[in-house]
Structure formats: structure tokens, C-alpha cells
Design a protein around this motif. Structure first.
Motif, short mmCIF file in Angstrom:
data_model
loop_
_atom_site.label_atom_id
_atom_site.label_comp_id
_atom_site.label_asym_id
_atom_site.label_seq_id
_atom_site.Cartn_x
_atom_site.Cartn_y
_atom_site.Cartn_z
N UNK A 65 0.84 -1.21 0.00
CA UNK A 65 0.00 0.00 0.00
C UNK A 65 0.87 1.26 0.00
N UNK A 66 1.94 1.24 0.78
CA UNK A 66 2.83 2.40 0.84
C UNK A 66 3.50 2.63 -0.51
N UNK A 67 3.92 1.56 -1.17
CA UNK A 67 4.54 1.69 -2.49
C UNK A 67 3.55 2.22 -3.52
N UNK A 68 2.31 1.72 -3.46
CA UNK A 68 1.27 2.20 -4.39
C UNK A 68 0.96 3.68 -4.14
N UNK A 69 0.88 4.07 -2.90
CA UNK A 69 0.62 5.47 -2.56
C UNK A 69 1.77 6.36 -3.02
N UNK A 70 2.99 5.89 -2.87
CA UNK A 70 4.16 6.64 -3.33
C UNK A 70 4.12 6.81 -4.85
N UNK A 71 3.77 5.77 -5.57
CA UNK A 71 3.67 5.84 -7.02
C UNK A 71 2.58 6.82 -7.44
N UNK A 72 1.41 6.79 -6.76
CA UNK A 72 0.33 7.74 -7.06
C UNK A 72 0.78 9.18 -6.80
N UNK A 73 1.50 9.37 -5.70
CA UNK A 73 1.98 10.70 -5.35
C UNK A 73 2.94 11.22 -6.42
N UNK A 74 3.86 10.38 -6.87
CA UNK A 74 4.82 10.78 -7.92
C UNK A 74 4.09 11.11 -9.21
N UNK A 75 3.07 10.32 -9.55
CA UNK A 75 2.30 10.57 -10.77
C UNK A 75 1.58 11.91 -10.68
N UNK A 76 0.95 12.19 -9.54
CA UNK A 76 0.25 13.46 -9.34
C UNK A 76 1.21 14.63 -9.48
N UNK B 199 4.06 14.75 -11.11
CA UNK B 199 4.47 14.86 -12.50
C UNK B 199 3.39 15.53 -13.35
N UNK B 200 2.13 15.15 -13.12
CA UNK B 200 1.01 15.77 -13.85
C UNK B 200 0.90 17.26 -13.54
N UNK C 230 3.36 19.23 -12.64
CA UNK C 230 4.48 19.90 -13.29
C UNK C 230 4.19 20.13 -14.77
N UNK C 231 3.62 19.13 -15.42
CA UNK C 231 3.28 19.26 -16.85
C UNK C 231 2.23 20.33 -17.08
N UNK C 232 1.23 20.39 -16.19
CA UNK C 232 0.20 21.44 -16.29
C UNK C 232 0.82 22.82 -16.19
N UNK C 233 1.74 22.97 -15.24
CA UNK C 233 2.39 24.26 -15.03
C UNK C 233 3.24 24.63 -16.25
N UNK C 234 3.94 23.65 -16.82
CA UNK C 234 4.76 23.89 -18.00
C UNK C 234 3.90 24.33 -19.19
N UNK C 235 2.74 23.70 -19.37
CA UNK C 235 1.83 24.04 -20.47
C UNK C 235 1.27 25.45 -20.25
N UNK C 236 0.96 25.76 -19.00
CA UNK C 236 0.41 27.07 -18.69
C UNK C 236 1.44 28.17 -18.97
N UNK C 237 2.70 27.89 -18.70
CA UNK C 237 3.77 28.86 -18.93
C UNK C 237 4.02 29.06 -20.43
N UNK C 238 3.88 28.00 -21.22
CA UNK C 238 4.13 28.08 -22.66
C UNK C 238 2.98 28.75 -23.39
N UNK C 239 1.78 28.54 -22.91
CA UNK C 239 0.62 29.00 -23.65
C UNK C 239 0.07 30.25 -23.18
#
Length: 145
Positions: free
Chosen positions: A120-131, A133-134, A136-145
Motif C-alpha cells: 500500500x505504501x509503495x502504491x501510494x508513493x507511485x500515485x503521489x509521484x504521478x500526481x 508529474x502531472x 508539473x506538466x500542467x504548469x509547463x503548459x500554462x507557462x508556454x501558452x
């Protein structure tokens, strides 16, 4: 004031051991009650017993279906195993009997519990990393556009 003299308790007679670890395995109160009753009933040499759902329910104050639910939970938590049994009636007909319960070593249940916690801890860590990353990508898109 006089004190009442209590009879001395025999440490072995009329008692049964209940492992302390059951309070650290995330069991519900119903699961603890059913497990304790199975420990009470078990043969200390074979670690087995075969009370019916109805008998267990009467002893711990639960319905047959609720006992069945808690038995399933105890199996999933690796505290017990169950095996179906058969009985023969007086007229020779074969019928289903009560389940045969085997109390498993508490170490197996502890290991299973800790493995699940780690997963469960490993799954939660993976979810946290995915969130992260998402975001960061949103912020990058917002900065470019």
C-alpha cells in the motif's frame, strides 16, 4: 472492614492463550471475537476445531451471516484456513458438515499484514509521484501558452 478471600486461579485450567499480535493486525472487533472463540475451541495439539457458524454466533452474539463474513476476513488475513467436512446421517445420506478450522501460526498473519502495508505504501508513493508529474506538466503548459 473484612476482605473476601478469592480462590486461587489456575494459570492453565479454564484459560486459553490469545496472541498479543492480533491487536496489531487491523482486525475488527467482530473478527477478534470470532478468532478468540476459535482459539477457545481449538484442539491444542492439532490447532483445529469445527464449530458451526450458528454455534460461533451464539457464543459471541453475532448472526450466522455476520460470522461467515468475519470468517472470510480471518482467512484473507491468513489467521485461519477452512476446509469443508461431510457427515453421514443415520439413514446413510451424505450431508455437508461444519467447516474444519485450522488456526495458522500468528507469524504468517503478521508477515502477510506487513507485506500488505508495504505494498500500500509503495502504491501510494507511485500515485503521489504521478500526481506531482502531472502538476508539473500542467504548469509547463500554462507557462508556454
Amino acid at each position: 472492614m473484612s476482605y473476601k478471600q478469592y480462590s486461587k486461579r489456575d494459570a492453565i485450567k479454564n484459560y486459553f492463550p490469545l496472541p498479543n499480535e492480533i491487536f496489531c493486525l487491523g482486525l475488527s472487533t467482530g473478527e477478534i471475537a470470532v478468532y478468540a472463540y476459535l482459539m477457545y475451541c481449538e484442539d491444542r495439539k492439532t490447532f483445529q476445531c469445527h464449530p458451526s457458524y450458528k454455534t460461533i454466533g451464539r457464543a459471541v452474539g453475532l448472526s450466522r451471516n455476520t460470522v461467515k463474513k468475519y470468517i472470510t476476513g480471518l482467512e484473507q488475513k491468513h489467521l485461519i484456513t477452512t476446509e469443508p467436512t461431510t457427515v453421514f446421517t443415520k439413514d446413510g445420506r451424505k450431508r455437508n458438515g461444519s467447516l474444519l478450522y485450522t488456526i495458522r501460526p500468528i507469524e504468517e498473519a503478521k508477515e502477510h499484514y506487513f507485506d500488505q502495508q508495504l505494498q500500500r505504501a509503495e502504491e501510494e508513493s507511485a500515485r503521489h509521484k504521478t500526481r506531482k508529474l502531472l502538476e508539473q506538466r500542467k504548469q509547463e503548459r500554462a507557462c508556454k501558452g
